[in-house]
Design a protein around this motif. Structure first.
Motif, PDB file in Angstrom:
ATOM      1  N   UNK A 262      17.186  38.090   9.314  1.00 16.39           N
ATOM      2  CA  UNK A 262      16.680  38.395  10.515  1.00 16.39           C
ATOM      3  C   UNK A 262      15.404  39.205  10.374  1.00 16.39           C
ATOM      4  N   UNK A 263      14.916  39.730   9.248  1.00 21.77           N
ATOM      5  CA  UNK A 263      13.566  40.033   9.136  1.00 21.77           C
ATOM      6  C   UNK A 263      12.548  39.046   9.136  1.00 21.77           C
ATOM      7  N   UNK A 264      12.800  37.916   8.626  1.00 24.50           N
ATOM      8  CA  UNK A 264      11.699  36.769   8.834  1.00 24.50           C
ATOM      9  C   UNK A 264      11.649  36.428  10.163  1.00 24.50           C
TER      10      UNK A 264
ATOM     11  N   UNK B  19      22.681  28.247  -3.265  1.00 23.88           N
ATOM     12  CA  UNK B  19      21.995  28.860  -4.228  1.00 23.88           C
ATOM     13  C   UNK B  19      20.585  28.527  -3.684  1.00 23.88           C
ATOM     14  N   UNK B  20      20.128  27.719  -3.216  1.00 18.18           N
ATOM     15  CA  UNK B  20      18.572  27.497  -2.708  1.00 18.18           C
ATOM     16  C   UNK B  20      18.172  28.399  -1.994  1.00 18.18           C
ATOM     17  N   UNK B  21      19.086  28.850  -0.951  1.00 15.41           N
ATOM     18  CA  UNK B  21      18.724  30.055   0.100  1.00 15.41           C
ATOM     19  C   UNK B  21      18.487  31.342  -0.453  1.00 15.41           C
ATOM     20  N   UNK B  22      19.255  31.652  -1.500  1.00 17.24           N
ATOM     21  CA  UNK B  22      19.237  32.779  -2.156  1.00 17.24           C
ATOM     22  C   UNK B  22      17.704  32.795  -3.024  1.00 17.24           C
ATOM     23  N   UNK B  23      17.469  31.701  -3.633  1.00 14.35           N
ATOM     24  CA  UNK B  23      16.049  31.579  -4.368  1.00 14.35           C
ATOM     25  C   UNK B  23      15.178  31.792  -3.351  1.00 14.35           C
ATOM     26  N   UNK B  24      15.043  31.104  -2.400  1.00 16.77           N
ATOM     27  CA  UNK B  24      14.197  31.036  -1.395  1.00 16.77           C
ATOM     28  C   UNK B  24      13.798  32.295  -0.705  1.00 16.77           C
ATOM     29  N   UNK B  25      14.913  33.065  -0.395  1.00 16.32           N
ATOM     30  CA  UNK B  25      14.606  34.313   0.329  1.00 16.32           C
ATOM     31  C   UNK B  25      13.996  35.369  -0.603  1.00 16.32           C
ATOM     32  N   UNK B  26      14.476  35.215  -2.054  1.00 14.35           N
ATOM     33  CA  UNK B  26      13.789  36.071  -2.989  1.00 14.35           C
ATOM     34  C   UNK B  26      12.433  35.785  -3.080  1.00 14.35           C
ATOM     35  N   UNK B  27      11.927  34.571  -3.066  1.00 12.64           N
ATOM     36  CA  UNK B  27      10.432  34.158  -3.330  1.00 12.64           C
ATOM     37  C   UNK B  27       9.843  34.229  -1.947  1.00 12.64           C
ATOM     38  N   UNK B  28      10.535  34.416  -0.891  1.00 16.88           N
ATOM     39  CA  UNK B  28       9.662  34.589   0.368  1.00 16.88           C
ATOM     40  C   UNK B  28       9.318  36.194   0.571  1.00 16.88           C
ATOM     41  N   UNK B  29      10.551  36.917   0.141  1.00 21.07           N
ATOM     42  CA  UNK B  29      10.730  38.621   0.685  1.00 21.07           C
ATOM     43  C   UNK B  29      10.081  39.107  -0.368  1.00 21.07           C
ATOM     44  N   UNK B  30      10.737  39.039  -1.724  1.00 19.41           N
ATOM     45  CA  UNK B  30      10.508  39.981  -2.637  1.00 19.41           C
ATOM     46  C   UNK B  30       9.203  39.554  -3.423  1.00 19.41           C
ATOM     47  N   UNK B  31       9.088  38.416  -3.777  1.00 18.81           N
ATOM     48  CA  UNK B  31       7.691  38.029  -4.537  1.00 18.81           C
ATOM     49  C   UNK B  31       6.598  37.671  -3.459  1.00 18.81           C
TER      50      UNK B  31
ATOM     51  N   UNK C  33       8.938  28.687   7.275  1.00 16.73           N
ATOM     52  CA  UNK C  33       8.988  28.040   8.516  1.00 16.73           C
ATOM     53  C   UNK C  33      10.417  27.889   9.091  1.00 16.73           C
ATOM     54  N   UNK C  34      11.002  28.487  10.018  1.00 12.19           N
ATOM     55  CA  UNK C  34      12.253  28.555  10.560  1.00 12.19           C
ATOM     56  C   UNK C  34      12.455  27.569  11.552  1.00 12.19           C
ATOM     57  N   UNK C  35      13.231  26.605  11.319  1.00 10.81           N
ATOM     58  CA  UNK C  35      13.326  25.405  12.538  1.00 10.81           C
ATOM     59  C   UNK C  35      14.780  25.643  13.180  1.00 10.81           C
ATOM     60  N   UNK C  36      14.972  26.236  14.360  1.00 14.60           N
ATOM     61  CA  UNK C  36      16.283  26.373  15.082  1.00 14.60           C
ATOM     62  C   UNK C  36      16.530  24.909  15.836  1.00 14.60           C
ATOM     63  N   UNK C  37      17.589  24.463  15.122  1.00 16.17           N
ATOM     64  CA  UNK C  37      18.170  23.149  15.737  1.00 16.17           C
ATOM     65  C   UNK C  37      18.766  23.237  17.017  1.00 16.17           C
TER      66      UNK C  37
ATOM     67  N   UNK D 239      12.527  26.148  -9.821  1.00 18.81           N
ATOM     68  CA  UNK D 239      11.123  25.500  -9.913  1.00 18.81           C
ATOM     69  C   UNK D 239      10.709  24.693  -8.938  1.00 18.81           C
ATOM     70  N   UNK D 240      11.358  23.869  -8.073  1.00 21.15           N
ATOM     71  CA  UNK D 240      10.797  23.154  -7.207  1.00 21.15           C
ATOM     72  C   UNK D 240      10.420  23.979  -5.853  1.00 21.15           C
ATOM     73  N   UNK D 241      11.109  25.313  -5.600  1.00 18.89           N
ATOM     74  CA  UNK D 241      10.764  26.236  -4.540  1.00 18.89           C
ATOM     75  C   UNK D 241       9.480  26.787  -5.071  1.00 18.89           C
ATOM     76  N   UNK D 242       9.241  27.366  -6.363  1.00 15.14           N
ATOM     77  CA  UNK D 242       8.100  28.035  -6.615  1.00 15.14           C
ATOM     78  C   UNK D 242       6.770  26.793  -6.826  1.00 15.14           C
ATOM     79  N   UNK D 243       7.179  25.724  -6.762  1.00  7.89           N
ATOM     80  CA  UNK D 243       6.186  24.732  -6.447  1.00  7.89           C
ATOM     81  C   UNK D 243       5.910  24.287  -5.305  1.00  7.89           C
TER      82      UNK D 243
END
Length: 160
Positions: free
Chosen positions: A119-121, A83-95, A101-105, A59-63
């Protein structure tokens, strides 16, 4: 737009010495610059969501208007994604409704060990590289790093 947060922050959760800096960055530096100085509202797991609130993450990712994903060597070699990465990638790529924003530390080198979605992102937009040593010293909010981050963030509704 019905969004509550400007960005949901995803970071590797581990207990190595490198993770100490990542957590310091996520819980101290990032909010200090983006929330306190720039007026953004971030959602950070462990601060805004307690462990065990599985459906709250989705819900927070969607908001959230953006996803900030913290990349480290440890996050690349981590076999099982959080789990949050799975949801995030689904929202970013599928939906395709959340910008990432990717921050390479730290210098990651080759991206070939990354999961295909990441890799796609990276291929689409690249990463923003943190060039400082992990000493805990925050870069100025006017540094090139923070200007790049703010460029990818949504416009703030902060009144001056």
């Amino acid at each position: 737009d019905g969004k509550i947060y400007d960005a949901y922050v995803i970071y590797p959760k581990s207990h190595t010495s490198e993770a100490n800096f990542v957590e310091y960055f996520v819980y101290q530096i990032l909010p200090d610059v983006l929330e306190n100085e720039c007026g953004y509202k971030l959602c950070i797991y462990g601060r805004d969501i307690c462990p065990g609130e599985g459906n709250a993450i989705e819900k927070r990712i969607q908001k959230s208007r953006r996803l900030i994903i913290i990349l480290t060597l440890q996050s690349i070699h981590c076999e099982d994604l959080a789990y949050d990465q799975h949801i995030a990638f689904y929202n970013a790529l599928i939906q395709n409704d959340t910008k990432v924003i990717l921050l390479e530390m730290e210098a990651i080198g080759s991206y070939e060990n990354l999961q295909e979605s990441l890799r796609y992102i990276i291929k689409q937009q690249g990463t923003i590289k943190w060039k400082e040593k992990p000493t805990g010293q925050a870069q100025s909010s006017n540094s090139k790093f923070w200007k790049h981050v703010r460029y990818h963030m949504p416009l703030t509704h902060k009144t001056s």
